[in-house]
Design a protein around this motif. Structure first.
Motif, PDB file in Angstrom:
ATOM      1  N   ALA A 116       0.697  -1.204  -0.060  1.00  0.00           N
ATOM      2  CA  ALA A 116      -0.214  -0.058  -0.052  1.00  0.00           C
ATOM      3  C   ALA A 116       0.791   1.323   0.063  1.00  0.00           C
ATOM      4  CB  ALA A 116      -0.913   0.034   1.107  1.00  0.00           C
ATOM      5  N   CYS A 172       1.477   6.397  -4.211  1.00  0.00           N
ATOM      6  CA  CYS A 172      -0.025   6.046  -3.853  1.00  0.00           C
ATOM      7  C   CYS A 172      -0.690   7.137  -4.551  1.00  0.00           C
ATOM      8  CB  CYS A 172      -0.107   6.158  -2.590  1.00  0.00           C
ATOM      9  SG  CYS A 172       0.697   5.004  -1.662  1.00  0.00           S
ATOM     10  N   VAL A 228      -4.140   4.507  -1.947  1.00  0.00           N
ATOM     11  CA  VAL A 228      -3.225   3.616  -2.416  1.00  0.00           C
ATOM     12  C   VAL A 228      -2.260   4.060  -3.535  1.00  0.00           C
ATOM     13  CG1 VAL A 228      -4.653   1.443  -2.143  1.00  0.00           C
ATOM     14  CG2 VAL A 228      -4.726   2.712  -4.362  1.00  0.00           C
ATOM     15  N   HIS A 232       6.302  -3.237  -4.270  1.00  0.00           N
ATOM     16  CA  HIS A 232       4.836  -3.541  -3.543  1.00  0.00           C
ATOM     17  C   HIS A 232       4.986  -5.037  -3.263  1.00  0.00           C
ATOM     18  CE1 HIS A 232       2.840   0.171  -5.320  1.00  0.00           C
ATOM     19  NE2 HIS A 232       3.067   0.155  -3.852  1.00  0.00           N
ATOM     20  N   TYR A 239      -0.560  -2.897   0.054  1.00  0.00           N
ATOM     21  CA  TYR A 239      -1.583  -2.282  -0.251  1.00  0.00           C
ATOM     22  C   TYR A 239      -2.759  -2.739   1.042  1.00  0.00           C
ATOM     23  CZ  TYR A 239      -1.528  -0.125  -4.866  1.00  0.00           C
ATOM     24  OH  TYR A 239      -1.310   0.716  -5.983  1.00  0.00           O
TER      25      TYR A 239
END
Length: 274
Positions: free
Chosen positions: A14, A18, A53, A184, A241
């Motif tokens: 997350a 973002c 996000v 990520h 995330y």
């Protein structure tokens, strides 16, 4: 461009580059074209009704290669022991202080350092707050910042003077994970998330305006084993995330992660050893 990545057991989801729900693709602006909003911090407030996000910022043009965060991107590593110089494009002392405070959380566990500079030309990372009304939060990955001299390389789009401390921790730590070469966690080849893909596409289209390609890049795609070094999947990673149970086939969910996990700390120490 084929890149070698390392995927920590860092849940990489997350926090790094973002984007808020109303944002489309983020295009970084030249510093010369940025409107300073130093005295207008309250305008950085964002609606928290949906998870805020990250969107990957990458220089790759090869769509077959995944470029995300909290998985370590091997050839995007800064020199071990490097002191990264941070230049702020806008924002007052309060917001700049929060960014420096939480960026340095990585330095507590790795041989990498962060200092603030007033000299844009000598800076390694150039940070802006809601630059040109960009409400997303994002960062280039590691040394990709060197390809964007004179440009913004990181944005925080939903901070203001009323932002909760844990939100500063969540977002700044995540974005600086990207800035030191992490991708990520959900993109790990050993990710344990069983996505319900039609629901994922529909969700991100409805609430974030993302097309299928963007959802694939930021949510669904995984690195290949040959491209990463990975530990076990870490849903607690700062790079993970949030995952809504309605988007998985088995009801798995992941909430917001606000702090470095134990695996985050261990892994970054291996990437930047003393």
């Amino acid at each position: 461009m084929r890149l070698k990545h390392l995927t920590p057991a860092l849940a990489l989801f997350a926090l790094a580059a973002c984007s808020k729900s109303s944002q489309n693709d983020v295009q970084p602006e030249s510093v010369a074209n940025i409107t300073d909003s130093t005295s207008n911090e309250i305008d950085y407030f964002a609606d928290g009704s949906l998870p805020q996000v990250c969107v990957d910022m990458t220089d790759t043009t090869d769509d077959s290669r995944l470029q995300t965060d909290a998985v370590y991107v091997g050839n995007h590593k800064w020199a071990n022991g490097k002191t990264l110089k941070i230049f702020f494009i806008n924002g007052g002392d309060f917001l700049q202080g929060k960014v420096m405070k939480y960026a340095r959380k990585w330095a507590d566990h790795a041989n990498i350092h962060f200092v603030k500079t007033g000299n844009k030309a000598e800076s390694d990372i150039r940070v802006g707050f809601k630059v040109n009304n960009n409400k997303g939060s994002w960062s280039y990955i590691g040394t990709d910042a060197n390809n964007h001299k004179g440009e913004q390389t990181m944005n925080f789009g939903w901070f203001d003077s009323k932002t909760e401390e844990k939100e500063f921790s969540r977002t700044v730590t995540h974005e600086f994970g990207h800035a030191i070469g992490l991708a990520h966690e959900q993109s790990s080849p050993v990710s344990e998330i069983k996505w319900d893909k039609p629901k994922v596409y529909a969700y991100y289209k409805k609430y974030y305006g993302w097309g299928k390609k963007k959802v694939d890049q930021n949510v669904l795609n995984r690195y290949q084993d040959s491209d990463v070094r990975n530990t076990k999947f870490d849903p607690a990673s700062i790079m993970q995330y949030p995952v809504d149970a309605s988007l998985t086939r088995d009801g798995m969910s992941i909430g917001y992660n606000y702090y470095l996990s134990a695996k985050d700390k261990n892994f970054i120490g291996r990437i930047y050893p003393d």
